[in-house]
Write a protein that holds these residues in place. Sequence first.
Motif, PDB file in Angstrom:
ATOM      1  N   ALA A 129       0.832  -1.213   0.000  1.00 14.64           N
ATOM      2  CA  ALA A 129       0.000   0.000   0.000  1.00 14.64           C
ATOM      3  C   ALA A 129       0.862   1.256   0.000  1.00 14.64           C
ATOM      4  CB  ALA A 129      -0.911   0.011   1.218  1.00 14.64           C
ATOM      5  N   LEU A 130       0.383   2.254  -0.713  1.00 16.08           N
ATOM      6  CA  LEU A 130       1.040   3.560  -0.715  1.00 16.08           C
ATOM      7  C   LEU A 130       0.990   4.166   0.682  1.00 16.08           C
ATOM      8  CD1 LEU A 130      -0.658   4.992  -3.902  1.00 16.08           C
ATOM      9  CD2 LEU A 130       1.723   4.308  -3.697  1.00 16.08           C
ATOM     10  N   PRO A 131       1.975   5.003   1.032  1.00 17.48           N
ATOM     11  CA  PRO A 131       1.952   5.636   2.353  1.00 17.48           C
ATOM     12  C   PRO A 131       0.680   6.453   2.613  1.00 17.48           C
ATOM     13  CG  PRO A 131       4.033   6.097   1.225  1.00 17.48           C
ATOM     14  CD  PRO A 131       3.149   5.385   0.253  1.00 17.48           C
ATOM     15  N   ASP A 132       0.104   7.021   1.572  1.00 21.94           N
ATOM     16  CA  ASP A 132      -1.077   7.870   1.718  1.00 21.94           C
ATOM     17  C   ASP A 132      -2.281   7.261   1.006  1.00 21.94           C
ATOM     18  OD1 ASP A 132      -2.316  10.043   2.794  1.00 21.94           O
ATOM     19  OD2 ASP A 132      -1.395  11.521   1.460  1.00 21.94           O
ATOM     20  N   ALA A 133      -2.390   5.935   1.063  1.00 20.35           N
ATOM     21  CA  ALA A 133      -3.436   5.224   0.320  1.00 20.35           C
ATOM     22  C   ALA A 133      -4.843   5.648   0.744  1.00 20.35           C
ATOM     23  CB  ALA A 133      -3.279   3.716   0.479  1.00 20.35           C
ATOM     24  N   ALA A 134      -5.066   5.877   2.027  1.00 19.52           N
ATOM     25  CA  ALA A 134      -6.412   6.237   2.496  1.00 19.52           C
ATOM     26  C   ALA A 134      -6.871   7.553   1.872  1.00 19.52           C
ATOM     27  CB  ALA A 134      -6.444   6.325   4.014  1.00 19.52           C
ATOM     28  N   ARG A 135      -5.976   8.538   1.804  1.00 23.67           N
ATOM     29  CA  ARG A 135      -6.331   9.822   1.175  1.00 23.67           C
ATOM     30  C   ARG A 135      -6.610   9.624  -0.307  1.00 23.67           C
ATOM     31  NH1 ARG A 135      -3.572  12.683  -2.253  1.00 23.67           N
ATOM     32  NH2 ARG A 135      -1.582  11.812  -1.591  1.00 23.67           N
ATOM     33  N   LEU A 136      -5.756   8.863  -0.983  1.00 25.05           N
ATOM     34  CA  LEU A 136      -5.946   8.628  -2.414  1.00 25.05           C
ATOM     35  C   LEU A 136      -7.305   7.993  -2.687  1.00 25.05           C
ATOM     36  CD1 LEU A 136      -4.706   8.530  -5.330  1.00 25.05           C
ATOM     37  CD2 LEU A 136      -4.164   6.159  -4.782  1.00 25.05           C
ATOM     38  N   VAL A 137      -7.638   6.973  -1.924  1.00 22.04           N
ATOM     39  CA  VAL A 137      -8.914   6.272  -2.110  1.00 22.04           C
ATOM     40  C   VAL A 137     -10.088   7.221  -1.863  1.00 22.04           C
ATOM     41  CG1 VAL A 137     -10.391   4.486  -1.105  1.00 22.04           C
ATOM     42  CG2 VAL A 137      -8.019   3.962  -1.696  1.00 22.04           C
ATOM     43  N   ASP A 138     -10.001   8.024  -0.830  1.00 22.56           N
ATOM     44  CA  ASP A 138     -11.067   8.979  -0.513  1.00 22.56           C
ATOM     45  C   ASP A 138     -11.247   9.997  -1.636  1.00 22.56           C
ATOM     46  OD1 ASP A 138     -12.936  10.324   1.443  1.00 22.56           O
ATOM     47  OD2 ASP A 138     -11.458  11.930   1.159  1.00 22.56           O
ATOM     48  N   ARG A 139     -10.150  10.582  -2.104  1.00 22.82           N
ATOM     49  CA  ARG A 139     -10.237  11.616  -3.142  1.00 22.82           C
ATOM     50  C   ARG A 139     -10.710  11.036  -4.479  1.00 22.82           C
ATOM     51  NH1 ARG A 139      -9.081  13.230   1.232  1.00 22.82           N
ATOM     52  NH2 ARG A 139      -8.026  15.182   1.729  1.00 22.82           N
ATOM     53  N   THR A 140     -10.188   9.870  -4.850  1.00 24.23           N
ATOM     54  CA  THR A 140     -10.618   9.285  -6.124  1.00 24.23           C
ATOM     55  C   THR A 140     -12.077   8.841  -6.056  1.00 24.23           C
ATOM     56  OG1 THR A 140      -9.599   7.149  -5.521  1.00 24.23           O
ATOM     57  CG2 THR A 140      -8.303   8.643  -6.911  1.00 24.23           C
ATOM     58  N   ALA A 141     -12.519   8.343  -4.910  1.00 21.03           N
ATOM     59  CA  ALA A 141     -13.939   7.969  -4.763  1.00 21.03           C
ATOM     60  C   ALA A 141     -14.834   9.183  -4.937  1.00 21.03           C
ATOM     61  CB  ALA A 141     -14.176   7.320  -3.401  1.00 21.03           C
ATOM     62  N   GLY A 142     -14.430  10.311  -4.361  1.00 25.07           N
ATOM     63  CA  GLY A 142     -15.212  11.535  -4.517  1.00 25.07           C
ATOM     64  C   GLY A 142     -15.274  12.009  -5.956  1.00 25.07           C
ATOM     65  N   LEU A 143     -14.149  11.945  -6.641  1.00 25.13           N
ATOM     66  CA  LEU A 143     -14.121  12.334  -8.051  1.00 25.13           C
ATOM     67  C   LEU A 143     -15.035  11.430  -8.883  1.00 25.13           C
ATOM     68  CD1 LEU A 143     -10.296  12.997  -8.445  1.00 25.13           C
ATOM     69  CD2 LEU A 143     -12.099  14.700  -8.835  1.00 25.13           C
ATOM     70  N   ILE A 144     -14.937  10.123  -8.657  1.00 25.35           N
ATOM     71  CA  ILE A 144     -15.769   9.172  -9.402  1.00 25.35           C
ATOM     72  C   ILE A 144     -17.252   9.446  -9.165  1.00 25.35           C
ATOM     73  CG2 ILE A 144     -16.429   6.738  -9.589  1.00 25.35           C
ATOM     74  CD1 ILE A 144     -13.420   6.096  -8.974  1.00 25.35           C
ATOM     75  N   ALA A 145     -17.626   9.668  -7.920  1.00 20.56           N
ATOM     76  CA  ALA A 145     -19.036   9.922  -7.594  1.00 20.56           C
ATOM     77  C   ALA A 145     -19.540  11.181  -8.295  1.00 20.56           C
ATOM     78  CB  ALA A 145     -19.211  10.037  -6.086  1.00 20.56           C
ATOM     79  N   ARG A 146     -18.751  12.256  -8.278  1.00 17.01           N
ATOM     80  CA  ARG A 146     -19.176  13.501  -8.916  1.00 17.01           C
ATOM     81  C   ARG A 146     -19.212  13.369 -10.428  1.00 17.01           C
ATOM     82  NH1 ARG A 146     -15.507  15.507  -5.572  1.00 17.01           N
ATOM     83  NH2 ARG A 146     -14.352  16.685  -7.139  1.00 17.01           N
ATOM     84  N   ALA A 147     -18.249  12.644 -10.997  1.00 18.66           N
ATOM     85  CA  ALA A 147     -18.238  12.438 -12.451  1.00 18.66           C
ATOM     86  C   ALA A 147     -19.472  11.637 -12.883  1.00 18.66           C
ATOM     87  CB  ALA A 147     -16.954  11.729 -12.874  1.00 18.66           C
ATOM     88  N   ARG A 148     -19.774  10.567 -12.143  1.00 19.84           N
ATOM     89  CA  ARG A 148     -20.963   9.763 -12.466  1.00 19.84           C
ATOM     90  C   ARG A 148     -22.221  10.611 -12.393  1.00 19.84           C
ATOM     91  NH1 ARG A 148     -19.345   4.751  -8.543  1.00 19.84           N
ATOM     92  NH2 ARG A 148     -18.137   3.535 -10.065  1.00 19.84           N
ATOM     93  N   SER A 149     -22.338  11.384 -11.336  1.00 21.69           N
ATOM     94  CA  SER A 149     -23.533  12.194 -11.119  1.00 21.69           C
ATOM     95  C   SER A 149     -23.750  13.194 -12.252  1.00 21.69           C
ATOM     96  CB  SER A 149     -23.406  12.929  -9.779  1.00 21.69           C
ATOM     97  OG  SER A 149     -24.514  13.750  -9.562  1.00 21.69           O
ATOM     98  N   ALA A 150     -22.650  13.702 -12.812  1.00 22.87           N
ATOM     99  CA  ALA A 150     -22.741  14.698 -13.883  1.00 22.87           C
ATOM    100  C   ALA A 150     -22.887  14.071 -15.267  1.00 22.87           C
ATOM    101  CB  ALA A 150     -21.507  15.590 -13.855  1.00 22.87           C
TER     102      ALA A 150
END
Length: 194
Positions: A26-47
Amino acid sequence: MTTHTSPVQALVVVDVQKAFTGGDCALPDAARLVDRTAGLIARARSAGALVVHVQNDGDPGAPDEPGTPGWELHHPVGSGPAEVVVRKTHDDAFQDTALGDLLTSAGVKSLAVCGLMSEMCVQATARTAVALAYRVVLPHDAHATYDIPAEPGISPVVRAAAVSRVAAWPLSRDADVTARAADVTFTAPPHSGP
């Protein structure tokens, strides 16, 4: 760094695979990466934006070797024509893949790139997108990498955050490098899907 950008028509999520988001690799900052990419995916899908999950096919024995648990995508892929998976074997997600054709057929002119590794696949993919005349947004807190180990006579350890910053720096002349993924907005491309 840009603090606000106009909406983009596609999101390219590079190599967010289970080998790099959990476990021994796992990347040292994996939790942040997963959180940010999940948010981007959700907003992209919604739009209604095109969402492209890029999946790296690692070499035999690599953590992301095809068919292994580490090769699986971290985020579930949504159904429908506006969400696709592109498999790759090179750093650049455009090289020897259908990514360019997918973006063209959807009429995409602008995209955001996120994922891992900052200095390798994210940078290579974003650089090619810029060269192909796409408007590119690179949210700084939505890409990540590993520390670079110390090398006697060359340098001490280079922390992952510094590596990510340096990887984004040369792109900032031609791409919108935003500080926060939360500032990236999306819109649907002209065509409903690839």
